[in-house]
Motif scaffolding. Structure first.
Motif, PDB file in Angstrom:
ATOM      1  N   ALA A 273       7.173 -19.200   2.700  1.00  0.00           N
ATOM      2  CA  ALA A 273       8.312 -19.662   1.922  1.00  0.00           C
ATOM      3  C   ALA A 273       7.928 -20.792   0.981  1.00  0.00           C
ATOM      4  O   ALA A 273       8.445 -20.888  -0.143  1.00  0.00           O
ATOM      5  CB  ALA A 273       9.417 -20.124   2.872  1.00  0.00           C
ATOM      6  N   GLU A 274       7.019 -21.653   1.446  1.00  0.00           N
ATOM      7  CA  GLU A 274       6.658 -22.826   0.652  1.00  0.00           C
ATOM      8  C   GLU A 274       6.041 -22.454  -0.695  1.00  0.00           C
ATOM      9  O   GLU A 274       6.083 -23.249  -1.646  1.00  0.00           O
ATOM     10  CB  GLU A 274       5.666 -23.702   1.433  1.00  0.00           C
ATOM     11  CG  GLU A 274       6.272 -24.416   2.631  1.00  0.00           C
ATOM     12  CD  GLU A 274       6.234 -23.608   3.928  1.00  0.00           C
ATOM     13  OE1 GLU A 274       6.393 -24.216   5.002  1.00  0.00           O
ATOM     14  OE2 GLU A 274       6.051 -22.371   3.858  1.00  0.00           O
ATOM     15  N   GLU A 275       5.464 -21.247  -0.795  1.00  0.00           N
ATOM     16  CA  GLU A 275       4.773 -20.879  -2.037  1.00  0.00           C
ATOM     17  C   GLU A 275       5.596 -19.976  -2.943  1.00  0.00           C
ATOM     18  O   GLU A 275       5.107 -19.547  -4.000  1.00  0.00           O
ATOM     19  CB  GLU A 275       3.432 -20.204  -1.711  1.00  0.00           C
ATOM     20  CG  GLU A 275       3.575 -18.853  -1.023  1.00  0.00           C
ATOM     21  CD  GLU A 275       2.240 -18.296  -0.530  1.00  0.00           C
ATOM     22  OE1 GLU A 275       1.314 -18.165  -1.352  1.00  0.00           O
ATOM     23  OE2 GLU A 275       2.145 -17.993   0.666  1.00  0.00           O
ATOM     24  N   VAL A 276       6.834 -19.652  -2.575  1.00  0.00           N
ATOM     25  CA  VAL A 276       7.645 -18.747  -3.399  1.00  0.00           C
ATOM     26  C   VAL A 276       8.293 -19.550  -4.528  1.00  0.00           C
ATOM     27  O   VAL A 276       9.105 -20.439  -4.274  1.00  0.00           O
ATOM     28  CB  VAL A 276       8.734 -18.049  -2.557  1.00  0.00           C
ATOM     29  CG1 VAL A 276       9.582 -17.142  -3.456  1.00  0.00           C
ATOM     30  CG2 VAL A 276       8.109 -17.242  -1.425  1.00  0.00           C
ATOM     31  N   PRO A 277       7.975 -19.235  -5.779  1.00  0.00           N
ATOM     32  CA  PRO A 277       8.604 -19.960  -6.885  1.00  0.00           C
ATOM     33  C   PRO A 277      10.081 -19.583  -7.018  1.00  0.00           C
ATOM     34  O   PRO A 277      10.475 -18.451  -6.704  1.00  0.00           O
ATOM     35  CB  PRO A 277       7.828 -19.481  -8.126  1.00  0.00           C
ATOM     36  CG  PRO A 277       6.590 -18.810  -7.597  1.00  0.00           C
ATOM     37  CD  PRO A 277       6.962 -18.276  -6.246  1.00  0.00           C
ATOM     38  N   PRO A 287      14.593  -9.122   6.730  1.00  0.00           N
ATOM     39  CA  PRO A 287      14.628 -10.581   6.792  1.00  0.00           C
ATOM     40  C   PRO A 287      13.598 -11.208   5.845  1.00  0.00           C
ATOM     41  O   PRO A 287      12.705 -10.508   5.359  1.00  0.00           O
ATOM     42  CB  PRO A 287      14.311 -10.876   8.263  1.00  0.00           C
ATOM     43  CG  PRO A 287      13.560  -9.687   8.750  1.00  0.00           C
ATOM     44  CD  PRO A 287      14.127  -8.518   8.005  1.00  0.00           C
ATOM     45  N   PRO A 288      13.702 -12.507   5.595  1.00  0.00           N
ATOM     46  CA  PRO A 288      12.906 -13.122   4.533  1.00  0.00           C
ATOM     47  C   PRO A 288      11.541 -13.626   4.985  1.00  0.00           C
ATOM     48  O   PRO A 288      11.269 -13.802   6.176  1.00  0.00           O
ATOM     49  CB  PRO A 288      13.786 -14.296   4.102  1.00  0.00           C
ATOM     50  CG  PRO A 288      14.476 -14.701   5.355  1.00  0.00           C
ATOM     51  CD  PRO A 288      14.711 -13.426   6.138  1.00  0.00           C
ATOM     52  N   ILE A 289      10.696 -13.846   3.998  1.00  0.00           N
ATOM     53  CA  ILE A 289       9.436 -14.567   4.209  1.00  0.00           C
ATOM     54  C   ILE A 289       9.788 -16.002   4.606  1.00  0.00           C
ATOM     55  O   ILE A 289      10.545 -16.684   3.912  1.00  0.00           O
ATOM     56  CB  ILE A 289       8.592 -14.534   2.921  1.00  0.00           C
ATOM     57  CG1 ILE A 289       8.143 -13.093   2.618  1.00  0.00           C
ATOM     58  CG2 ILE A 289       7.398 -15.472   3.024  1.00  0.00           C
ATOM     59  CD1 ILE A 289       7.635 -12.898   1.199  1.00  0.00           C
ATOM     60  N   ARG A 290       9.241 -16.455   5.728  1.00  0.00           N
ATOM     61  CA  ARG A 290       9.620 -17.767   6.276  1.00  0.00           C
ATOM     62  C   ARG A 290       8.466 -18.774   6.119  1.00  0.00           C
ATOM     63  O   ARG A 290       7.466 -18.501   5.462  1.00  0.00           O
ATOM     64  CB  ARG A 290      10.054 -17.603   7.732  1.00  0.00           C
ATOM     65  CG  ARG A 290      11.227 -16.614   7.888  1.00  0.00           C
ATOM     66  CD  ARG A 290      11.855 -16.678   9.261  1.00  0.00           C
ATOM     67  NE  ARG A 290      12.824 -15.609   9.459  1.00  0.00           N
ATOM     68  CZ  ARG A 290      14.103 -15.658   9.045  1.00  0.00           C
ATOM     69  NH1 ARG A 290      14.551 -16.723   8.405  1.00  0.00           N
ATOM     70  NH2 ARG A 290      14.913 -14.639   9.275  1.00  0.00           N
ATOM     71  N   GLU A 291       8.632 -19.914   6.772  1.00  0.00           N
ATOM     72  CA  GLU A 291       7.732 -21.034   6.553  1.00  0.00           C
ATOM     73  C   GLU A 291       6.369 -20.813   7.219  1.00  0.00           C
ATOM     74  O   GLU A 291       6.206 -20.003   8.121  1.00  0.00           O
ATOM     75  CB  GLU A 291       8.364 -22.317   7.102  1.00  0.00           C
ATOM     76  CG  GLU A 291       9.724 -22.656   6.507  1.00  0.00           C
ATOM     77  CD  GLU A 291      10.897 -21.944   7.177  1.00  0.00           C
ATOM     78  OE1 GLU A 291      12.042 -22.241   6.811  1.00  0.00           O
ATOM     79  OE2 GLU A 291      10.670 -21.080   8.067  1.00  0.00           O
TER      80      GLU A 291
END
Length: 447
Positions: A273-277, A287-291
């Protein structure tokens, strides 16, 4: 060298077998692996030798989670383009999901319609999941008898109106029916009540989208699923696990004998998640890409066997549906051609071997689906192989991908592992990005 009918011998200093990686010669007769022999075994007269040197010979990958969308939404994807992408990525068998095509695979008639479309186009072997929706309990056994590999359901809205979700009463009804013939129920497990209680803000901010699909939605759905499966002695499979918090629940259920298996996907295991602009909805999936910390937990679950397999959940769409608004954009990651190098890149960084990758991406998905001729380099299996240069790198250029709409969350990433060639029943079907004519077969459960 074994057998008078051997017509092909594949040799490498690194062959990944169920007993480990070793130098070996693989003898093939009539599209089937005849024997796995010492590296320097003699080649019988009339047989062709293919020597791959130090490139690694793997069993062809088995991807049990692919949305081909054909017929009906062929502008999103199709059997020709999807199976070309799969073959280029070292996949030799895929199972098509029952939704996003029109019609969905919820009746035998709809299954036959999809098979007719797929038959002339498939570059690799292709099977089909059925669907479990509120209106088709009576169709489940006929679909099972027609050869589907199991049944997919959603516990929250699927995103397409022709494939509605099951409520808890309908879930139990479908699960009991499927357990009656010892079928397999595969489940998109997100709890609708948890989702509706989460903050729903549209717009380009990935943090807002992530907050709208909390881990608690997965955890609650999986907890309920495990309880029903234990009570009904049903076989259930949790699709695309993204919440590391659910792993203790799953591990405990397995210890208690509940018949539950679990998959995760390359995007959850390699992207964070940290790298998704913001606005980059090529990263949107549900479900989503998480941390990153959650990703570490998923890798621990793979390492200890709580997560059984890794499959793509390739869910493409047309470029225009990937709007910059995370609330309205279509959710799905396109990765068929890239799953093997994406996973290998991260696995090697974390100290895993190609033997592990083969277990997660070939042997375990084949076992999940009951594909007893797939998933391993051993005598009696289909001669399905991928040849990989694991130390080589490449940078992902979407224009070089074979799936129909060349959008991918992996664009610009440098990955380890170049697929040199792919073989289906002893025939080379892809080599250095060049594809042969389609020769894939349609597969049915237990055939």
């Amino acid at each position: 060298m074994s057998g008078p009918d051997v017509n092909l011998v594949l040799r490498s200093t690194r062959v990944v077998t169920p007993g480990g990686t070793r130098p070996a010669a693989v003898a093939v007769a009539g599209g089937t692996i005849e024997a796995v022999l010492p590296y320097d075994a003699g080649v019988p007269g009339g047989a062709r030798l293919e020597d791959f040197g130090d490139d690694v010979l793997l069993p062809g990958l088995v991807d049990t989670h692919v949305h081909v969308n054909d017929p009906g939404r062929t502008e999103w994807e199709g059997f020709s383009t999807a199976t070309r992408a799969a073959a280029a990525g070292g996949i030799t068998t895929l199972l098509d999901m029952p939704l996003n095509s029109l019609p969905p695979t919820t009746t035998v008639g709809n299954l036959r319609a999809k098979q007719r479309v797929a038959a002339p186009k498939a570059h690799i072997d292709t099977g089909f999941w059925g669907g479990a929706v509120p209106s088709n309990t009576k169709d489940l056994r006929p679909l099972h008898e027609a050869g589907v590999f199991g049944f997919k359901c959603f516990l929250s809205p699927s995103g397409v109106e022709e494939f509605p979700e099951l409520d808890q009463e309908q879930l139990v009804c479908s699960m009991a029916e499927i357990a009656g013939f010892d079928g397999l129920l595969i489940v998109h497990a997100e709890d609708p009540h948890q989702l509706s209680a989460a903050p729903q803000r549209g717009g380009p901010a990935y943090a807002d989208f992530l907050a709208s699909r909390p881990r608690d939605a997965e955890n609650a759905a999986i907890e309920g699923l495990i309880a029903h499966a234990g009570r009904l002695n049903a076989r259930v499979h949790v699709l695309h696990l993204s919440s590391g918090d659910a792993l203790p629940l799953i591990a405990a259920a397995k210890r208690e004998g509940v018949r539950v298996t679990v998959e995760s996907c390359p995007h959850f295991l390699t992207l964070t998640a940290e790298e998704v602009p913001d606005g980059a909805t090529e990263f949107k999936c549900c479900p989503p890409i998480r941390e990153a910390a959650n990703q570490d937990a998923l890798w621990a679950g793979l390492a200890d066997g709580t997560i059984d397999c890794v499959v793509s959940d390739h869910s493409p769409c047309t470029t225009d549906l990937k709007t910059p608004d995370f609330a309205s954009a279509w959710g799905g990651i396109s990765s068929l051609q890239l799953g093997l190098p994406a996973i290998w890149t991260e696995a090697r960084r974390r100290g895993h071997s190609l033997d592990d990758v083969v277990r997660w991406m070939s042997a375990a998905p084949a076992a999940l689906a009951g594909l007893t001729r797939k998933g391993a380099i051993e005598a009696g299996r289909d001669a399905d192989f991928a040849v990989l240069a694991p130390e080589e790198t490449f940078t992902v250029d979407p224009a070089e991908l074979f799936h129909r709409n060349q959008v991918t969350a992996y664009a610009g990433r440098t990955l380890h592992g170049v697929v040199r060639s792919t073989w289906l029943r002893g025939v080379r079907i892809a080599a250095d990005g060049v594809l042969a004519e389609p020769t894939g077969r349609l597969l049915e459960r237990n055939h």
